[in-house]
Design an enzyme around this catalytic site. Structure first.
Site, mmCIF file in Angstrom:
data_model
loop_
_atom_site.group_PDB
_atom_site.id
_atom_site.type_symbol
_atom_site.label_atom_id
_atom_site.label_comp_id
_atom_site.label_asym_id
_atom_site.label_seq_id
_atom_site.Cartn_x
_atom_site.Cartn_y
_atom_site.Cartn_z
ATOM 1 N N GLY A 65 22.823 22.909 26.750
ATOM 2 C CA GLY A 65 21.787 21.967 26.296
ATOM 3 C C GLY A 65 21.864 20.632 27.026
ATOM 4 O O GLY A 65 20.864 20.152 27.576
ATOM 5 N N LEU A 97 35.834 28.908 33.155
ATOM 6 C CA LEU A 97 36.857 27.852 33.143
ATOM 7 C C LEU A 97 38.268 28.418 33.018
ATOM 8 O O LEU A 97 39.231 27.818 33.490
ATOM 9 C CB LEU A 97 36.580 26.877 31.999
ATOM 10 N N GLY A 141 31.393 21.735 30.227
ATOM 11 C CA GLY A 141 31.540 23.174 29.966
ATOM 12 C C GLY A 141 32.531 23.445 28.851
ATOM 13 O O GLY A 141 33.507 22.721 28.671
ATOM 14 N N GLY A 142 32.285 24.513 28.130
ATOM 15 C CA GLY A 142 33.210 24.938 27.081
ATOM 16 C C GLY A 142 32.476 25.311 25.812
ATOM 17 O O GLY A 142 31.249 25.286 25.752
ATOM 18 N N SER A 168 34.247 14.938 21.555
ATOM 19 C CA SER A 168 33.287 15.061 20.455
ATOM 20 C C SER A 168 33.695 14.174 19.289
ATOM 21 O O SER A 168 34.886 13.923 19.052
ATOM 22 C CB SER A 168 33.224 16.512 19.975
ATOM 23 N N ASN A 169 32.684 13.764 18.527
ATOM 24 C CA ASN A 169 32.947 13.039 17.273
ATOM 25 C C ASN A 169 33.773 13.890 16.306
ATOM 26 O O ASN A 169 34.380 13.348 15.380
ATOM 27 C CB ASN A 169 31.633 12.592 16.645
ATOM 28 N N TYR A 172 37.643 23.455 16.866
ATOM 29 C CA TYR A 172 36.884 22.847 17.973
ATOM 30 C C TYR A 172 37.311 21.390 18.156
ATOM 31 O O TYR A 172 37.608 20.951 19.286
ATOM 32 C CB TYR A 172 35.396 22.978 17.653
ATOM 33 N N ARG A 176 22.586 12.169 8.484
ATOM 34 C CA ARG A 176 23.841 12.008 9.237
ATOM 35 C C ARG A 176 23.565 11.583 10.681
ATOM 36 O O ARG A 176 24.224 10.684 11.214
ATOM 37 C CB ARG A 176 24.617 13.336 9.218
HETATM 38 P P1 NAI Z 1 26.311 24.020 25.105
HETATM 39 O O1 NAI Z 1 27.074 24.997 24.275
HETATM 40 O O2 NAI Z 1 24.827 24.060 25.054
HETATM 41 O O3 NAI Z 1 26.760 24.154 26.622
HETATM 42 C C1 NAI Z 1 28.091 24.448 26.994
HETATM 43 C C2 NAI Z 1 28.034 25.218 28.293
HETATM 44 O O4 NAI Z 1 29.384 25.563 28.640
HETATM 45 C C3 NAI Z 1 27.257 26.527 28.203
HETATM 46 O O5 NAI Z 1 26.257 26.580 29.188
HETATM 47 C C4 NAI Z 1 28.287 27.604 28.377
HETATM 48 O O6 NAI Z 1 27.819 28.748 29.083
HETATM 49 C C5 NAI Z 1 29.377 26.884 29.149
HETATM 50 N N1 NAI Z 1 30.683 27.505 28.895
HETATM 51 C C6 NAI Z 1 31.207 27.873 27.697
HETATM 52 N N2 NAI Z 1 32.384 28.462 27.858
HETATM 53 C C7 NAI Z 1 32.624 28.463 29.190
HETATM 54 C C8 NAI Z 1 33.682 28.959 29.973
HETATM 55 N N3 NAI Z 1 34.739 29.568 29.402
HETATM 56 N N4 NAI Z 1 33.604 28.800 31.294
HETATM 57 C C9 NAI Z 1 32.531 28.204 31.893
HETATM 58 N N5 NAI Z 1 31.495 27.723 31.196
HETATM 59 C C10 NAI Z 1 31.533 27.850 29.847
HETATM 60 O O7 NAI Z 1 26.861 22.580 24.691
HETATM 61 P P2 NAI Z 1 26.116 21.173 24.869
HETATM 62 O O8 NAI Z 1 25.429 20.835 23.609
HETATM 63 O O9 NAI Z 1 25.375 21.148 26.132
HETATM 64 O O10 NAI Z 1 27.377 20.197 24.966
HETATM 65 C C11 NAI Z 1 27.970 19.910 26.214
HETATM 66 C C12 NAI Z 1 29.364 19.360 25.958
HETATM 67 O O11 NAI Z 1 29.281 18.193 25.161
HETATM 68 C C13 NAI Z 1 30.282 20.326 25.230
HETATM 69 O O12 NAI Z 1 31.586 20.198 25.765
HETATM 70 C C14 NAI Z 1 30.261 19.834 23.803
HETATM 71 O O13 NAI Z 1 31.458 20.128 23.128
HETATM 72 C C15 NAI Z 1 30.070 18.336 23.990
HETATM 73 N N6 NAI Z 1 29.386 17.709 22.873
HETATM 74 C C16 NAI Z 1 28.031 17.918 22.697
HETATM 75 C C17 NAI Z 1 27.375 17.300 21.657
HETATM 76 C C18 NAI Z 1 25.905 17.431 21.463
HETATM 77 O O14 NAI Z 1 25.351 16.692 20.652
HETATM 78 N N7 NAI Z 1 25.230 18.349 22.147
HETATM 79 C C19 NAI Z 1 28.108 16.451 20.696
HETATM 80 C C20 NAI Z 1 29.509 16.332 20.978
HETATM 81 C C21 NAI Z 1 30.109 16.927 22.041
HETATM 82 C C1 15L Z 2 29.178 18.511 18.534
HETATM 83 O O1 15L Z 2 30.322 18.339 18.943
HETATM 84 C C2 15L Z 2 28.397 19.709 18.898
HETATM 85 O O2 15L Z 2 28.664 20.123 20.216
HETATM 86 C C3 15L Z 2 26.912 19.533 18.726
HETATM 87 O O3 15L Z 2 26.305 20.810 18.740
HETATM 88 C C4 15L Z 2 26.561 18.807 17.428
HETATM 89 O O4 15L Z 2 26.859 19.615 16.355
HETATM 90 C C5 15L Z 2 27.328 17.506 17.353
HETATM 91 O O5 15L Z 2 28.708 17.659 17.598
HETATM 92 C C6 15L Z 2 27.162 16.784 16.018
HETATM 93 O O6 15L Z 2 28.160 16.389 15.437
HETATM 94 O O7 15L Z 2 26.017 16.586 15.588
#
Ligand code: NAI
Ligand code: 15L
Length: 268
Positions: free
Chosen positions: A17, A55, A75-76, A114-115, A139, A177
């Site tokens: 995303g 990864l 990633g993750g 992350s928060n 997580y 929230r």
């Molecule tokens: P997402 O889940 O949409 O994207 C994560 C990407 O990492 C995916 O495209 C997935 O294929 C890839 N991935 C997962 N496991 C993998 C592996 N073993 N090897 C290689 N690639 C892998 O997550 P999003 O929402 O884009 O978040 C990005 C980062 O930001 C994440 O690390 C997430 O924990 C962190 N984050 C996101 C928040 C949000 O509001 N979207 C809030 C807090 C933290």
């Molecule tokens: C995260 O860490 C998650 O990646 C995201 O999907 C949301 O749930 C976000 O925190 C949140 O706290 O809203």
């Protein structure tokens, strides 16, 4: 916005995303954007290199970081999950990333934390990034591991990291929230660009939020890396509160900063 001073940037998690939000935006700020994920990313656009890599594959990650100047590591696993996939992606994977950074001479990482590293603080508490971690999930524990590993690689090897404890990065807040935790997409870009381009960051932890008036986080590190949020959740408040009933204030989901994450699990 000040131009990034790194010619080749690596963006991991580029199919996710936030990766899809940042992919076109980061390109503007660097000469070459290397995008990576474990899933297909389609063909490289002009100015891009595409590398599919898991990864947990140490050799693949070592090759992924070759000739890279800085990494934006998204990633993750991004939500609560069973321990084994979290172990592979967020613990083994982050170790592989830092080992590769060390071996390939990469000096700067922007780490998506992350928060949920501090999700078991109450919503009526205001904390800063120095508060002891209180993860709300496996997580969240894995993100705390990443922050600590980053500190080791800074103290031992001089690799600089900005750990971004991202709140809720969404087009707009979706509930009460996220009025506190919201990070707009534009502010995400500002935050990541600041984190990559600040002259010196050492190892630091910054909450990734917009300029929301009601916040749980005292966030002085943000200004010190040059992040100036331009958006605020306040303009969404009235409409959101009108369409959503007052929550049960005794419910852990409303009590704790992690929201629904505090109820997730068990773990297999
Ligand atoms: P997402 O889940 O949409 O994207 C994560 C990407 O990492 C995916 O495209 C997935 O294929 C890839 N991935 C997962 N496991 C993998 C592996 N073993 N090897 C290689 N690639 C892998 O997550 P999003 O929402 O884009 O978040 C990005 C980062 O930001 C994440 O690390 C997430 O924990 C962190 N984050 C996101 C928040 C949000 O509001 N979207 C809030 C807090 C933290
Ligand atoms: C995260 O860490 C998650 O990646 C995201 O999907 C949301 O749930 C976000 O925190 C949140 O706290 O809203």
């Amino acid at each position: 916005m000040a131009p990034i001073r790194f010619p080749r940037l690596l963006l991991t998690g580029a199919a996710g995303g936030l990766g899809r939000v940042l992919r076109p935006r980061l390109k503007v700020h660097c000469r070459t954007l290397r995008v990576s994920d474990r899933v297909d990313l389609g063909p490289a656009e002009p100015g891009e290199e595409v590398v599919v890599a898991a990864l947990e594959d140490r050799a693949a990650v070592l090759a992924l970081l070759k000739d890279v100047d800085a990494v934006v590591h998204l990633g993750g696993i991004s939500v609560e999950a069973a321990f084994d996939p979290i172990l592979q992606a967020n613990i083994v994977g982050v170790f592989n990333l830092y080992e590769a950074a060390r071996k390939q001479g990469v000096r700067r990482v922007v780490l998506a934390s992350s928060n949920h590293v501090t999700g078991f603080y109450r919503q009526d508490e205001r904390i800063d990034a120095q508060a002891p971690v209180r993860p709300d999930t496996l997580y969240g524990v894995s993100k705390a591991f990443g922050e600590n590993l980053a500190r080791l690689f800074h103290d031992r090897h001089g690799i600089e990291t900005v750990c971004l404890r991202i709140g809720s990065c969404l087009p707009e807040p979706i509930d009460r929230r996220t009025l506190a935790s919201w990070l707009s997409h534009d502010d995400l870009e500002r935050l990541v660009v600041a984190s990559v381009s600040a002259p010196r960051v050492g190892h630091c932890v910054v909450y990734g939020v917009s300029d929301n008036p009601l916040t749980w986080w005292h966030n002085p590190g943000a200004a010190s890396i040059g992040y100036r949020p331009q958006d605020s959740s306040e303009r969404f408040r009235a409409a959101l509160e009108a369409r959503q009933p007052q929550p049960d204030l005794e419910d852990p989901v409303s009590v704790y900063q992690g929201g629904a994450f505090v109820r997730l699990g068990p773990y297999d």
